[in-house]
Design an enzyme around this catalytic site. Structure first.
Site, mmCIF file in Angstrom:
data_model
loop_
_atom_site.group_PDB
_atom_site.id
_atom_site.type_symbol
_atom_site.label_atom_id
_atom_site.label_comp_id
_atom_site.label_asym_id
_atom_site.label_seq_id
_atom_site.Cartn_x
_atom_site.Cartn_y
_atom_site.Cartn_z
ATOM 1 N N LYS A 264 -4.268 3.156 -3.064
ATOM 2 C CA LYS A 264 -5.123 3.509 -1.949
ATOM 3 C C LYS A 264 -4.716 4.797 -1.272
ATOM 4 O O LYS A 264 -4.890 4.957 -0.089
ATOM 5 C CB LYS A 264 -5.159 2.390 -0.890
ATOM 6 C CG LYS A 264 -6.052 1.229 -1.238
ATOM 7 C CD LYS A 264 -7.461 1.481 -0.756
ATOM 8 C CE LYS A 264 -8.319 0.233 -0.829
ATOM 9 N NZ LYS A 264 -8.117 -0.644 0.301
ATOM 10 N N ASP B 241 0.809 -1.209 0.000
ATOM 11 C CA ASP B 241 0.000 0.000 0.000
ATOM 12 C C ASP B 241 0.840 1.255 0.000
ATOM 13 O O ASP B 241 2.028 1.231 0.280
ATOM 14 C CB ASP B 241 -0.845 0.039 1.286
ATOM 15 C CG ASP B 241 -2.114 -0.756 1.117
ATOM 16 O OD1 ASP B 241 -2.374 -1.212 0.000
ATOM 17 O OD2 ASP B 241 -2.832 -0.912 2.123
ATOM 18 N N MET C 291 -7.844 8.516 9.544
ATOM 19 C CA MET C 291 -8.450 9.054 8.313
ATOM 20 C C MET C 291 -9.290 10.294 8.656
ATOM 21 O O MET C 291 -9.497 10.620 9.811
ATOM 22 C CB MET C 291 -9.304 8.005 7.598
ATOM 23 C CG MET C 291 -8.485 6.770 7.269
ATOM 24 S SD MET C 291 -9.391 5.530 6.353
ATOM 25 C CE MET C 291 -10.108 4.567 7.691
#
Ligand code: SAH
Length: 505
Positions: A62, A40, A177
């Site tokens: 991502k 990732d 996030m």
């Protein structure tokens, strides 16, 4: 990992928060035996180097907004490679089961009958606050911690986060996030009765050289994020423990914290320089400028290596030459004695060390790669008149040495052991970062590092200053139009690091 099983298997591995030292031994072991690596955006690219040569490395992307592969495609990929009998390592930032969709990937594997292992990792939810000097629990301050995601499924109209419950719960709350939504989130928290003066910290790129922390209160954090242009990836901490940072901030207080420094990875010294700068807190961009390739005429060099025993002297001018020579030598022979009675000369300490690594004595070792010094040393040893000399060197190297040795009466064969080509790849992403984010300083540890960097012809980042290891390197830099801002007094890596440290004091 069991190498013998022919059946495929998938390891869902936590890659940790960024600092390579926070990767688990188990994770490293998995990577070292991977046949397929799917990784990732948040994985430290340095760990990809642990993979065996020839492992298939697949970037799954991502980064918010630029999905390289969809989740379904990733699931399908893991299943497909696993079913094909491969050892598949799925590397995920932090811990695979903490907001990483690792659960979904495991479900896909389970449904397809592909066996899997889970290797937990150090999550950014814990490491981020720790590196910002914030203990997520603290006796007397809180008795529980909540992890929540600020990322919402964009198709949802209702918020999936129960802000009323969060407000009631109190304690420390860690959000992954959603930095870009901090305005809406802090408003919701306030609207649900959380204190306006509740301390908040946002830690971006936690545990790496580019870690930055922004603090504020629930009331003003959104404005501060906007003012500072503070961007993802970041961990947010809400709670009274945030104020402990005033006492406990350690990582961002190191002497070179906040400085982005380029190390041109041309010499074997680069690793040491990188480590020393990083230990002082610098964000080091290790930029490879050249790559070592086999020589154009491998066969020609192999023939010389095969006859090594027929020479009186073998002369090495670089560690790369030593490597190339012995790689071929041990393909041709499986007995070190096949090298016969040849004496060995190595120019420079790193070259000599490499020869010693192969358990061979260095008979002659001029300190510098200056023709006169080499000639002088050979004269001390009685000259080279009528002696057969094999010179193992780079293609297109300066040709003073063979000339000088021939002039002394030696019978010289030049062996082109390898060639250097400009590095055009960007395996660790350092070049992209340099171009996108710029840098504060670039270090040069030799004239060739300057020449090789300039040969890449990259745009010079605005404001990037130059640090040089000594006057010879500085002169090359000036000749190529650069201004030298820092010059080491002691011309070695510690000397250079010391000068840089002083420069920023
Ligand atoms: N599984 C990961 C989280 C994946 S979700 C873990 O355990 O850490 C991605 C989010 O993780 C980012 O948006 C950010 O909030 C957080 N994150 C991951 N690495 C980070 C880092 N080095 N610094 C700050 N935040 C990070």
């Amino acid at each position: 990992m069991d190498k013998k099983t022919s059946a495929g298997r998938c390891w869902l591995v936590g890659a940790g928060p960024g600092d390579l030292g926070l990767v688990t031994l188990r994770a490293k072991e998995c990577i070292e035996q991977a046949e397929v690596l799917v990784y990732d955006y948040l994985c430290n690219p340095e760990m990809l180097k642990w993979a065996p040569d020839g492992a298939e490395k697949i970037y799954a992307g991502k980064k918010a907004g630029e999905h390289t592969l969809s989740q379904e495609e990733i699931n399908a990929l893991l299943v497909e490679r696993g079913k094909a009998g491969k050892r598949v390592v799925r590397l995920k930032g932090g811990d695979p089961f903490v907001f990483g969709r690792g659960g979904e990937e495991a479900q896909a594997l389970a449904a397809a009958g592909v066996p899997f292992d889970i290797v937990p990792g150090v999550t950014s939810a814990i490491a981020g606050p720790a590196y910002a000097g914030i203990p997520i629990t603290h006796r007397g301050s809180n008795s529980h911690v909540t992890f929540f995601t600020g990322h919402e499924d964009p198709t949802k109209t209702e918020s999936s986060i129960d802000f009323a419950a969060l407000a009631k719960l109190g304690g420390t709350q860690v959000m992954l996030m959603g930095v870009e939504r901090i305005g809406a989130i802090s408003q919701q928290m306030l609207a649900n009765g959380m204190r306006a003066d509740l301390p908040v910290a946002l830690i971006r790129w936690a545990t790496t050289g580019r870690q930055e922390t922004l603090t504020g209160t629930l009331q003003n954090i959104a404005q501060r994020v906007a003012d500072a242009g503070f961007e993802a990836p970041a961990v947010a901490v809400f709670g009274d423990v945030v104020s402990l940072r005033n006492e406990l901030n350690w990582f961002e207080r190191r002497p070179l914290s906040g400085k982005r420094i380029v190390v041109t990875r041309t010499r074997s010294q680069a690793g040491v320089l990188t480590a020393q700068l990083a230990a002082l807190g610098a964000d080091v961009l290790e930029l490879p400028t050249i790559r070592i390739e086999p020589p154009t005429d491998v066969r020609g060099f192999a023939e010389l290596v095969q006859d090594a025993h027929a020479y009186d002297w073998i002369v090495f001018t670089s560690p790369n030459g030593v490597n190339a020579f012995f790689e071929l030598f041990y393909k041709l022979y499986n007995d070190a004695r096949e090298i016969g009675g040849a004496k060995i000369a190595a120019i420079g300490p790193a070259t000599a060390q490499r020869v010693k690594d192969f358990r061979l004595h260095v008979d002659l070792q001029p300190e510098e790669f200056v023709a006169e010094a080499v000639v002088r040393e050979f004269k001390k040893q009685g000259g080279v008149e009528n002696l057969r000399i094999l010179l193992a060197r780079a293609e297109k190297a300066r040709d003073v040495l063979p000339k000088e040795l021939s002039a002394m009466g030696g019978i010289v064969d030049e062996g082109f052991a390898y060639r250097t080509v400009p590095e055009t790849r960007d395996d660790n992403g350092a070049r992209r970062r340099l171009l996108e984010e710029g840098a504060d300083l670039i270090t040069f540890t030799s004239s060739s590092t300057v020449e090789n960097f300039m040969a890449l012809d990259l745009p010079w980042p605005a404001g990037m200053q130059v640090a040089s290891i000594g006057p010879v390197t500085s002169k090359t830099a000036r000749d190529l139009g650069l201004t030298v801002d820092v010059e080491a007094r002691r011309h070695d890596v510690p000397g250079l690091v010391g000068a840089i440290r002083k420069f920023y004091e």
